[in-house]
Design a protein around this motif. Structure first.
Motif, PDB file in Angstrom:
ATOM      1  N   LEU A  89       0.870  -1.169   0.000  1.00  0.00           N
ATOM      2  CA  LEU A  89       0.000   0.000   0.000  1.00  0.00           C
ATOM      3  C   LEU A  89       0.910   1.222   0.000  1.00  0.00           C
ATOM      4  O   LEU A  89       1.579   1.524   0.985  1.00  0.00           O
ATOM      5  CB  LEU A  89      -0.920   0.011   1.221  1.00  0.00           C
ATOM      6  CG  LEU A  89      -2.004   1.099   1.212  1.00  0.00           C
ATOM      7  CD1 LEU A  89      -2.976   0.883   0.049  1.00  0.00           C
ATOM      8  CD2 LEU A  89      -2.761   1.134   2.531  1.00  0.00           C
ATOM      9  N   SER A  90       0.963   1.910  -1.141  1.00  0.00           N
ATOM     10  CA  SER A  90       1.835   3.072  -1.283  1.00  0.00           C
ATOM     11  C   SER A  90       1.154   4.310  -0.722  1.00  0.00           C
ATOM     12  O   SER A  90      -0.003   4.589  -1.040  1.00  0.00           O
ATOM     13  CB  SER A  90       2.180   3.297  -2.754  1.00  0.00           C
ATOM     14  OG  SER A  90       2.989   2.246  -3.242  1.00  0.00           O
ATOM     15  N   LEU A  91       1.914   5.081   0.069  1.00  0.00           N
ATOM     16  CA  LEU A  91       1.371   6.257   0.732  1.00  0.00           C
ATOM     17  C   LEU A  91       2.287   7.444   0.454  1.00  0.00           C
ATOM     18  O   LEU A  91       3.439   7.469   0.890  1.00  0.00           O
ATOM     19  CB  LEU A  91       1.267   6.018   2.234  1.00  0.00           C
ATOM     20  CG  LEU A  91       0.437   4.790   2.635  1.00  0.00           C
ATOM     21  CD1 LEU A  91       1.331   3.737   3.284  1.00  0.00           C
ATOM     22  CD2 LEU A  91      -0.672   5.162   3.586  1.00  0.00           C
ATOM     23  N   GLY A  92       1.775   8.408  -0.292  1.00  0.00           N
ATOM     24  CA  GLY A  92       2.536   9.609  -0.599  1.00  0.00           C
ATOM     25  C   GLY A  92       1.887  10.816   0.044  1.00  0.00           C
ATOM     26  O   GLY A  92       0.692  10.826   0.324  1.00  0.00           O
ATOM     27  N   ASN A  93       2.659  11.872   0.258  1.00  0.00           N
ATOM     28  CA  ASN A  93       2.134  13.032   0.979  1.00  0.00           C
ATOM     29  C   ASN A  93       2.355  14.315   0.183  1.00  0.00           C
ATOM     30  O   ASN A  93       2.278  14.313  -1.044  1.00  0.00           O
ATOM     31  CB  ASN A  93       2.732  13.087   2.385  1.00  0.00           C
ATOM     32  CG  ASN A  93       4.220  13.375   2.390  1.00  0.00           C
ATOM     33  OD1 ASN A  93       4.656  14.505   2.610  1.00  0.00           O
ATOM     34  ND2 ASN A  93       5.046  12.357   2.160  1.00  0.00           N
ATOM     35  N   ILE A  94       2.633  15.400   0.851  1.00  0.00           N
ATOM     36  CA  ILE A  94       2.741  16.732   0.246  1.00  0.00           C
ATOM     37  C   ILE A  94       4.025  17.377   0.747  1.00  0.00           C
ATOM     38  O   ILE A  94       4.333  17.327   1.935  1.00  0.00           O
ATOM     39  CB  ILE A  94       1.537  17.609   0.657  1.00  0.00           C
ATOM     40  CG1 ILE A  94       0.220  16.972   0.227  1.00  0.00           C
ATOM     41  CG2 ILE A  94       1.662  19.019   0.086  1.00  0.00           C
ATOM     42  CD1 ILE A  94      -0.987  17.558   0.945  1.00  0.00           C
ATOM     43  N   GLY A  95       4.746  18.022  -0.178  1.00  0.00           N
ATOM     44  CA  GLY A  95       5.950  18.738   0.215  1.00  0.00           C
ATOM     45  C   GLY A  95       7.204  17.908   0.012  1.00  0.00           C
ATOM     46  O   GLY A  95       7.146  16.703  -0.232  1.00  0.00           O
ATOM     47  N   CYS A  96       8.358  18.554   0.125  1.00  0.00           N
ATOM     48  CA  CYS A  96       9.629  17.844  -0.011  1.00  0.00           C
ATOM     49  C   CYS A  96      10.744  18.717   0.543  1.00  0.00           C
ATOM     50  O   CYS A  96      10.657  19.948   0.538  1.00  0.00           O
ATOM     51  CB  CYS A  96       9.909  17.496  -1.475  1.00  0.00           C
ATOM     52  SG  CYS A  96      11.307  16.355  -1.699  1.00  0.00           S
ATOM     53  N   MET A  97      11.819  18.055   0.985  1.00  0.00           N
ATOM     54  CA  MET A  97      12.969  18.789   1.493  1.00  0.00           C
ATOM     55  C   MET A  97      13.989  19.062   0.391  1.00  0.00           C
ATOM     56  O   MET A  97      15.041  19.662   0.637  1.00  0.00           O
ATOM     57  CB  MET A  97      13.620  18.019   2.645  1.00  0.00           C
ATOM     58  CG  MET A  97      14.208  16.682   2.271  1.00  0.00           C
ATOM     59  SD  MET A  97      12.958  15.480   1.809  1.00  0.00           S
ATOM     60  CE  MET A  97      13.992  14.146   1.228  1.00  0.00           C
ATOM     61  N   LEU A  98      13.652  18.620  -0.860  1.00  0.00           N
ATOM     62  CA  LEU A  98      14.470  18.909  -2.029  1.00  0.00           C
ATOM     63  C   LEU A  98      13.591  19.554  -3.101  1.00  0.00           C
ATOM     64  O   LEU A  98      12.364  19.626  -2.958  1.00  0.00           O
ATOM     65  CB  LEU A  98      15.105  17.627  -2.576  1.00  0.00           C
ATOM     66  CG  LEU A  98      16.084  16.888  -1.655  1.00  0.00           C
ATOM     67  CD1 LEU A  98      16.493  15.554  -2.278  1.00  0.00           C
ATOM     68  CD2 LEU A  98      17.311  17.736  -1.361  1.00  0.00           C
ATOM     69  N   ASN A  99      14.228  19.997  -4.174  1.00  0.00           N
ATOM     70  CA  ASN A  99      13.489  20.524  -5.328  1.00  0.00           C
ATOM     71  C   ASN A  99      14.275  20.133  -6.578  1.00  0.00           C
ATOM     72  O   ASN A  99      14.939  20.957  -7.203  1.00  0.00           O
ATOM     73  CB  ASN A  99      13.327  22.040  -5.229  1.00  0.00           C
ATOM     74  CG  ASN A  99      12.414  22.597  -6.317  1.00  0.00           C
ATOM     75  OD1 ASN A  99      11.938  21.873  -7.188  1.00  0.00           O
ATOM     76  ND2 ASN A  99      12.172  23.898  -6.276  1.00  0.00           N
ATOM     77  N   CYS A 100      14.201  18.844  -6.922  1.00  0.00           N
ATOM     78  CA  CYS A 100      14.968  18.310  -8.043  1.00  0.00           C
ATOM     79  C   CYS A 100      14.398  18.842  -9.363  1.00  0.00           C
ATOM     80  O   CYS A 100      13.179  18.864  -9.549  1.00  0.00           O
ATOM     81  CB  CYS A 100      14.924  16.790  -8.049  1.00  0.00           C
ATOM     82  SG  CYS A 100      15.613  16.035  -6.553  1.00  0.00           S
TER      83      CYS A 100
END
Length: 498
Positions: A89-100
């Motif tokens: 069960l894949s769980l993704g969220n919002i935001g990131c500590m990088l900006n690739c």
């Protein structure tokens, strides 16, 4: 109203206390989650845009908020040596500590582009309940990046372990040692994206720096966790032989030759949409280099119908696991991860398989009452997300099967939905002669389909809204800002390395 340039939408309005807080004397707070150690003034947010200072305290804005949970296979996460073919069960969220610059999930990783329609709300208990109801043993914290979902992951992963579930952490791992210490008791598998072996690449392409990533990988490896490494081979930037050699040498020197390494094909996206897909021959060359240097388990990712995705015994070369895209089948491993032919241990961890759910043949039903949908594979679009919602107050069943050449079809599969349940799952092409997928949807089921451009991509736009892509290279809805980052990066990275 805005918070530090982040337009205030519904999802930003509620917050929860955050871990790893340092309160400063001037009313600011320092966040010790990522190596940036952001100092955040009152009413502002950090680099990730989802950790904020409210009333002098560090809070998280995305607790329990993310994209739609999705049933996939463990191969989706560049994990090949832990229970091949296992449902997750894949769980993704919002935001990131990088900006690739090439981010495949920029619409959710960069919080300023997030819209309320793409945000779903969960409690830890609801996540566990959904996994158990659908017979899933592994929770995968993934997509944009789990680092910035820290508190929700800790709470949910603890409940998951109590329920007998496995936790998988798929991350670029730009994270502090303090945060890793909090993860270690609850995370079982770390699939880490080592973007490059170059510090200049990290600084210019990801906006981060490499040192904490390398230290973090060593930390979880030495803690005895299952670790696999993947590297995205960006066309003309990091798909060269030197990159393959440097990354392989680091794994040999700092980890060990049995750690699986995945060289992953890139698709153009975000600020680098004017690029091209990685030439497959360069991926094969990288694999050859890594194997000749002594790595035991080297794979290619984001490619179909290629033996470089299979697993072979390191001792006798027997075929152990066959893979086509995101589908895997164990053909040569025993229950303890040893080769059936020679008995050599090939660094596999296996889970006891549960009985498959009993098939239901819809021919006994009144098919005329069902809505029929089809999707056909085209080019590199060889997987889709199907999102279905049961709008009724009774349980319901949806059916799907594979469309084959010569008017042949696969066996019907099904997913059961409880009243008012929304569910999302992946279907990936499983063999060369497969043409697409057919669905049967009973009354009261709403649905939409989303094209997946590679295994790390979470699509937010449905083909019912934007249509089927005219090409198979990059998503139809793209970044509207400057698209000239790619040639600039080629010049900068190559000049620095020379």
């Amino acid at each position: 109203m805005s918070i530090n340039g982040l337009s205030t939408q519904k999802w930003t309005q509620e917050s929860q206390p955050a871990n790893l807080e340092e309160i400063l004397s001037d009313g600011s707070v320092k966040c010790h989650l990522s190596p940036r150690n952001c100092v955040i003034k009152e009413g502002r947010v950090g680099f990730c845009k989802v950790r904020a200072n409210r009333n002098g305290r560090l809070v998280t804005l995305n607790y329990g908020k993310g994209v739609h949970n999705t049933q996939e296979t463990i191969e989706t996460e560049a994990v090949f040596h832990f229970s091949p073919g296992e449902k997750i069960l894949s769980l993704g969220n919002i935001g990131c500590m990088l900006n690739c610059g090439y981010c495949h999930n920029w619409k959710t990783s960069q919080a300023k582009y997030v819209t309320d329609k793409d945000v779903y709300y969960y409690t830890p208990e609801q996540v566990i309940e959904s996994a158990l109801r659908h017979g899933i043993k592994v929770l995968s914290w993934t997509y944009n990046d789990p680092v910035v979902w820290h508190e929700f992951i800790l709470d949910t992963a603890k409940l998951a372990k109590e329920a007998g579930l496995i936790n998988l952490y798929k991350s670029a791992f730009f994270i502090t040692e303090e945060a890793i210490d909090e993860l270690l008791p609850v995370i079982d598998i770390f699939s880490i994206s080592l973007k490059s072996s170059s510090s200049e690449y990290y600084r210019k392409v990801t906006t981060g720096w490499i040192e904490p990533v390398l230290e973090g990988i060593k930390k979880v490896y030495h803690a005895g966790k299952h670790v696999e490494i993947s590297t995205l081979m960006v066309t003309d930037i990091s798909d060269n032989e030197d990159s393959a050699r440097t990354i392989s040498k680091w794994i040999l020197d700092e980890l060990d030759p049995s750690v699986p390494l995945h060289f992953v094909r890139f698709h153009p996206d975000y600020k680098m949409a004017n690029s091209t897909r990685t030439p497959i021959d360069r991926l094969h060359k990288a694999k050859t280099i890594a194997q000749e240097m002594g790595l035991k388990h080297v794979y290619l990712g984001n490619i179909n119908d290629d033996e470089a995705t299979n697993s072979y015994c390191y001792q006798c070369s027997s075929l152990l696991v066959t893979r086509y895209g995101l589908n895997a089948e164990n053909v040569g491993l025993d229950k303890t991860g040893h080769c059936l032919k020679c008995g050599h241990y090939n660094n596999f961890i296996t889970l006891q398989k549960t009985h498959s759910k009993k098939p239901i043949n819809p021919k006994h039903l009144n098919i005329s009452d069902y809505e029929k949908k089809e999707f056909h594979w085209h080019g590199d679009i060889v997987s889709i997300h199907a999102q279905v919602a049961n709008t009724t107050n009774i349980s319901n069943i949806i059916f799907f099967r594979r469309i084959m050449e010569n008017k042949m079809h696969g066996e019907w599969e099904h997913i059961s939905l409880v009243p008012k349940e929304s569910y999302r799952f992946i279907i990936a092409k499983s063999k060369p002669q497969e043409l697409g997928t057919e669905f049967l949807l009973p009354p009261g089921i709403s649905s939409n389909l989303h094209e997946v451009f590679d295994r790390a991509h979470f699509p937010t736009e449905a083909i019912e809204d934007i249509g089927i892509s005219m090409n198979d290279t990059t998503p139809k809805i793209g970044y509207k800002g400057k698209q000239n980052m790619y040639p600039q990066l080629i010049k900068m990275v190559n000049n620095d390395e020379n």
